[in-house]
Write an enzyme that holds these catalytic residues in place. Structure first.
Site, PDB file in Angstrom:
ATOM      1  CE  LYS A  60       1.957  -6.111   1.942  1.00  0.00           C
ATOM      2  NZ  LYS A  60       1.140  -6.760   0.936  1.00  0.00           N
ATOM      3  CE  LYS A 109      -5.833  -6.921   2.372  1.00  0.00           C
ATOM      4  NZ  LYS A 109      -5.271  -5.575   2.321  1.00  0.00           N
ATOM      5  CE  LYS A 151      -3.354  -1.601  -4.101  1.00  0.00           C
ATOM      6  NZ  LYS A 151      -2.475  -1.648  -2.941  1.00  0.00           N
TER       7      LYS A 151
HETATM    8  N1  AQP Z   1      -9.928  -6.378   0.738  1.00  0.00           N
HETATM    9  C1  AQP Z   1     -10.084  -5.143   1.145  1.00  0.00           C
HETATM   10  N2  AQP Z   1     -11.273  -4.738   1.642  1.00  0.00           N
HETATM   11  C2  AQP Z   1     -11.441  -3.456   2.069  1.00  0.00           C
HETATM   12  N3  AQP Z   1     -10.466  -2.521   2.023  1.00  0.00           N
HETATM   13  C3  AQP Z   1      -9.277  -2.886   1.520  1.00  0.00           C
HETATM   14  N4  AQP Z   1      -8.117  -2.234   1.340  1.00  0.00           N
HETATM   15  C4  AQP Z   1      -7.201  -3.058   0.804  1.00  0.00           C
HETATM   16  N5  AQP Z   1      -7.738  -4.272   0.619  1.00  0.00           N
HETATM   17  C5  AQP Z   1      -9.024  -4.210   1.064  1.00  0.00           C
HETATM   18  C6  AQP Z   1      -7.940  -0.835   1.653  1.00  0.00           C
HETATM   19  O1  AQP Z   1      -7.556  -0.163   0.465  1.00  0.00           O
HETATM   20  C7  AQP Z   1      -6.565   0.807   0.783  1.00  0.00           C
HETATM   21  C8  AQP Z   1      -5.334   0.430  -0.024  1.00  0.00           C
HETATM   22  O2  AQP Z   1      -4.224   0.366   0.747  1.00  0.00           O
HETATM   23  P1  AQP Z   1      -2.780   0.038   0.265  1.00  0.00           P
HETATM   24  O3  AQP Z   1      -2.686  -0.059  -1.196  1.00  0.00           O
HETATM   25  O4  AQP Z   1      -1.907   1.052   0.881  1.00  0.00           O
HETATM   26  O5  AQP Z   1      -2.408  -1.323   0.876  1.00  0.00           O
HETATM   27  P2  AQP Z   1      -3.100  -2.571   1.411  1.00  0.00           P
HETATM   28  O6  AQP Z   1      -3.957  -2.252   2.559  1.00  0.00           O
HETATM   29  O7  AQP Z   1      -1.991  -3.532   1.708  1.00  0.00           O
HETATM   30  O8  AQP Z   1      -3.968  -3.046   0.175  1.00  0.00           O
HETATM   31  P3  AQP Z   1      -3.770  -4.312  -0.713  1.00  0.00           P
HETATM   32  O9  AQP Z   1      -4.761  -4.227  -1.819  1.00  0.00           O
HETATM   33  O10 AQP Z   1      -3.804  -5.536   0.131  1.00  0.00           O
HETATM   34  O11 AQP Z   1      -2.328  -4.075  -1.325  1.00  0.00           O
HETATM   35  P4  AQP Z   1      -1.053  -5.013  -1.330  1.00  0.00           P
HETATM   36  O12 AQP Z   1      -1.516  -6.317  -1.888  1.00  0.00           O
HETATM   37  O13 AQP Z   1      -0.076  -4.311  -2.210  1.00  0.00           O
HETATM   38  O14 AQP Z   1      -0.548  -5.112   0.074  1.00  0.00           O
HETATM   39  C9  AQP Z   1      -6.376   0.768   2.305  1.00  0.00           C
HETATM   40  O15 AQP Z   1      -7.226   1.702   2.936  1.00  0.00           O
HETATM   41  C10 AQP Z   1      -6.775  -0.625   2.607  1.00  0.00           C
HETATM   42  O16 AQP Z   1      -7.142  -0.836   3.948  1.00  0.00           O
END
Ligand code: AQP
Length: 327
Positions: A111, A194, A197
């Protein structure tokens, strides 16, 4: 009964990755212990975010939790910022995690990679400290997450070990848990990355219409191998679509390979789209009903009350252990 804890940041529209890797599993896991599920709105501030969007998206996330079958009588659903003890505990725990280990966190490196040092907030760097506080404050043993969060949980485990060695058994040791299939759903346009969001490329959003979801799957990147076969190295796109199908239908990779032997990618993609739409149609309908019902605010209010009782007790225990006066 074991305590179970998980959360999601309301940083953007939820993706199919969030659904398969996290949300879908929560409904199952809530039957197995005392579950706490929060909306990590404080974590959402670690990168710039519009206040109005954050407010609306936080409540929306709660509606998606409820639509997935989370029962607010059984599972405590709440906003992280409604339980200030998380933040107070993080202030104490930040003294037991170190700069070196925080700077090695993959998420921080990813990030902050394109940011100038002057623009990297301390909150982004210290994200795993607050996350460790989120976990240990509920004495949670089981932490169901997607694969990308395991490294932060390992760090929380190091912290617990360190803290307990110094002050005696005070904190409960947590353990990360992955879903069997789908703990890392990849981007449809670049299956080596991956689905996230905050990175719109190749995402399927839960608020996309079924038609848009179908279109995105039909145009997912594949390869020239011309066979439906699970091989992440050689066929990352097809393997990702197989993972999505397997996670939603319960079919094994072998079953999927057999079913599509000698068939083209077009037919396979149509079947994946059918599986996604079959799951998403009722889910989206339940979500709409919940939004209309106005249930979310009451659930969050009640959840915050219940969560605070547990969180404040742990905070007191930690304050006493470290020697804060008269706690
Ligand atoms: N691509 C993915 N496949 C499986 N699991 C996923 N998670 C996120 N992306 C995938 C899981 O969803 C939960 C959300 O966690 P978070 O919102 O705290 O942050 P993150 O892991 O950083 O998810 P994002 O979607 O990638 O958010 P951003 O883009 O804001 O950083 C967690 O259990 C995560 O592992």
């Amino acid at each position: 009964m074991d305590r179970i804890l998980s959360g999601i940041k309301p940083t953007g529209q939820l993706t199919l990755g969030n659904y398969i890797g996290a949300i879908k599993n929560f409904a199952k896991v809530q039957q197995e212990g005392e579950a706490y599920l929060f909306i990590a709105d404080l974590h959402a501030l670690t990168l710039p975010i519009d206040p109005e969007f954050l407010r609306n998206n936080s409540r929306d996330l709660a509606a998606y939790y409820l639509a997935a079958g989370l029962d607010p009588k059984k599972t405590t659903i709440f906003l992280q910022s409604d339980v200030p003890a998380h933040s107070e505990l993080a202030i104490i725990l930040q003294n037991y995690l170190y700069m070196g280990e925080l700077s090695r966190m993959t998420q921080f490196k990813d990030k902050s990679a394109k940011m100038k040092d002057e623009a990297i907030g301390l909150g982004l760097f210290a994200y795993p400290v607050l996350m460790a506080a989120d976990i240990v404050i509920y004495d949670a043993k089981r932490i169901p997450v997607g694969e990308d969060q395991l490294q932060h949980i390992e760090l929380a485990r190091d912290l617990v070990h360190r803290f307990n060695n110094r002050y005696g058994e005070t904190l409960v040791m947590p353990k990360g848990e992955l879903v069997k299939v789908g703990s890392r759903i990849m981007s449809l346009s670049d299956p080596t990355k991956k689905m996230s969001k905050s990175d719109p490329k190749g995402d399927i959003y839960l608020n996309d219409s079924l038609e848009v979801m179908r279109k995105k799957i039909m145009s997912a990147v594949t390869d020239m191998e011309a066979r439906v076969h699970y091989d992440v190295e050689k066929q990352p796109g097809i393997s990702n679509l197989m993972t999505i199908m397997s996670a939603l239908t319960g079919k094994s990779f072998e079953q999927i390979e057999k079913e599509f032997e000698g068939k083209g990618y077009g037919e396979f993609k149509r079947a994946v789209a059918d599986a996604v739409c079959a799951e998403m149609e009722p889910y989206k309908a339940r979500y709409e009903e919940i939004v209309k019902s106005g249930l979310v605010d009451d659930v969050l209010k009640d959840g915050a009350k219940r969560a605070s009782v547990v969180a404040e007790a742990t905070l007191k225990r930690v304050q006493k252990a470290v020697g804060l006066y008269n706690k």
